[in-house]
Design a protein around this motif. Sequence first.
Motif, PDB file in Angstrom:
ATOM      1  N   GLU A   1      17.040 -10.927  -0.062  1.00  6.54           N
ATOM      2  CA  GLU A   1      17.141  -9.791   0.850  1.00  6.54           C
ATOM      3  C   GLU A   1      17.374  -8.488   0.082  1.00  6.54           C
ATOM      4  OE1 GLU A   1      20.033 -10.558   3.840  1.00  6.54           O
ATOM      5  OE2 GLU A   1      18.933 -12.253   4.694  1.00  6.54           O
ATOM      6  N   LEU A   2      18.126  -8.583  -0.994  1.00  3.47           N
ATOM      7  CA  LEU A   2      18.327  -7.415  -1.853  1.00  3.47           C
ATOM      8  C   LEU A   2      17.219  -7.267  -2.887  1.00  3.47           C
ATOM      9  CD1 LEU A   2      22.166  -7.513  -2.664  1.00  3.47           C
ATOM     10  CD2 LEU A   2      20.962  -5.925  -1.157  1.00  3.47           C
TER      11      LEU A   2
ATOM     12  N   VAL B   1      17.372   1.724  -5.166  1.00  2.00           N
ATOM     13  CA  VAL B   1      17.598   0.781  -6.270  1.00  2.00           C
ATOM     14  C   VAL B   1      19.068   0.800  -6.685  1.00  2.00           C
ATOM     15  CG1 VAL B   1      17.082   0.282  -8.695  1.00  2.00           C
ATOM     16  CG2 VAL B   1      15.235   0.878  -7.117  1.00  2.00           C
ATOM     17  N   GLN B   2      19.633   1.992  -6.795  1.00  2.00           N
ATOM     18  CA  GLN B   2      21.040   2.123  -7.167  1.00  2.00           C
ATOM     19  C   GLN B   2      21.945   1.434  -6.154  1.00  2.00           C
ATOM     20  OE1 GLN B   2      22.255   3.364  -9.973  1.00  2.00           O
ATOM     21  NE2 GLN B   2      24.368   2.892  -9.357  1.00  2.00           N
ATOM     22  N   LEU B   3      21.631   1.591  -4.876  1.00  2.00           N
ATOM     23  CA  LEU B   3      22.426   0.940  -3.833  1.00  2.00           C
ATOM     24  C   LEU B   3      22.333  -0.581  -3.942  1.00  2.00           C
ATOM     25  CD1 LEU B   3      24.147   1.018  -1.274  1.00  2.00           C
ATOM     26  CD2 LEU B   3      22.015   1.234   0.056  1.00  2.00           C
ATOM     27  N   LYS B   4      21.139  -1.094  -4.173  1.00  2.00           N
ATOM     28  CA  LYS B   4      20.975  -2.545  -4.304  1.00  2.00           C
ATOM     29  C   LYS B   4      21.682  -3.080  -5.542  1.00  2.00           C
ATOM     30  CE  LYS B   4      16.688  -2.844  -1.667  1.00  2.00           C
ATOM     31  NZ  LYS B   4      15.273  -3.266  -1.628  1.00  2.00           N
ATOM     32  N   LEU B   5      21.664  -2.307  -6.617  1.00  2.00           N
ATOM     33  CA  LEU B   5      22.405  -2.704  -7.815  1.00  2.00           C
ATOM     34  C   LEU B   5      23.898  -2.780  -7.511  1.00  2.00           C
ATOM     35  CD1 LEU B   5      22.718  -3.226 -10.858  1.00  2.00           C
ATOM     36  CD2 LEU B   5      22.716  -0.736 -11.182  1.00  2.00           C
ATOM     37  N   GLU B   6      24.429  -1.768  -6.829  1.00  2.00           N
ATOM     38  CA  GLU B   6      25.850  -1.768  -6.489  1.00  2.00           C
ATOM     39  C   GLU B   6      26.205  -2.932  -5.578  1.00  2.00           C
ATOM     40  OE1 GLU B   6      26.447   2.075  -4.821  1.00  2.00           O
ATOM     41  OE2 GLU B   6      26.305   3.128  -6.758  1.00  2.00           O
ATOM     42  N   GLN B   7      25.331  -3.253  -4.636  1.00  2.00           N
ATOM     43  CA  GLN B   7      25.579  -4.380  -3.731  1.00  2.00           C
ATOM     44  C   GLN B   7      25.547  -5.705  -4.484  1.00  2.00           C
ATOM     45  OE1 GLN B   7      22.406  -3.409  -0.964  1.00  2.00           O
ATOM     46  NE2 GLN B   7      23.882  -2.771   0.601  1.00  2.00           N
TER      47      GLN B   7
END
Length: 291
Positions: free
Chosen positions: A99-100, A10-16
């Motif tokens: 996709e995210l 989730v954190q990675l998708k937020l950053e993206q």
Amino acid sequence: MKPLDSSAAVQLKLEQTLAQWLHWRCEPPLQAAPHLDRPLSGGLSNHNFLVSSASRHYVVRIDGVNPARHGINRNVEYLAQQSAGNVALAPTPCYFNPELGAMVCAYFTADAQQEPTPADLAQLCLGIHRLPARHHKLDLGNRIKHYENQLGRTAKPLPPEAIRSAIAKRLNRSEISNTPASLCHNDLLPANLIVSKGKLFALDWEYVAMGSPWFDLAVACEGQQYDKGQIERFLFYYLQRKPDQKETGQLHLFATIYRYIELLWHLEQATPELAPAILESRLPRIEDKLV
């Protein structure tokens, strides 16, 4: 409910999502990258975050469950909420990336007074039901069958057979209704409503679909726990006239179906240990409506 993403994912998708800020459709365009302010509480199936760029605030939502498993069509949701935002019924999405599993909307500050009047809620419903049609339909029978099948695969109890049979009969009556389908929010509960700057808006459009407007109206009334007099006023403002007996009957019919779906939803989310207590506590709400 099994989460679709771990905290790290989730954190990675937020950053993206934040890294894509140049592609956010904001007016005027953002001049600096947004940063995370804080997570937002209240979401039962998704992860929501408040982010800011200069003095402008946005909500980033990241999927927490598999949308397809719950009959959610994210593309339809995005298009419907975009239409709703254009006519000031909802926050307008400014970024969408399936996709995210991400969508970004403007953040609306809540007024101190959050209880909508029957007139305001009726006008919101009327506006939603006038939005453009979309190619996604809510089939109440399939939704119920899905939840009942899910419960049947686990050690969780199903509602009594007499209740299931009574609901099936009411579903048959609802299916022969001659009310034309319209775009419906289908989840107009207090948690998905906000009064901001004196105007009522609808949030969380993930269950939006074509269906009977009477189901939408029933969910709204049940969410506000309207009594008979408030229901009559609500329908008067929606219909622009006094409702007849058939119309109040339609509302009661769909309110009963909604309460049953609500019960199944809560049973599916519960652990096997807690499910019997949930069934015992929520069943009277349906039995009262079946009288």
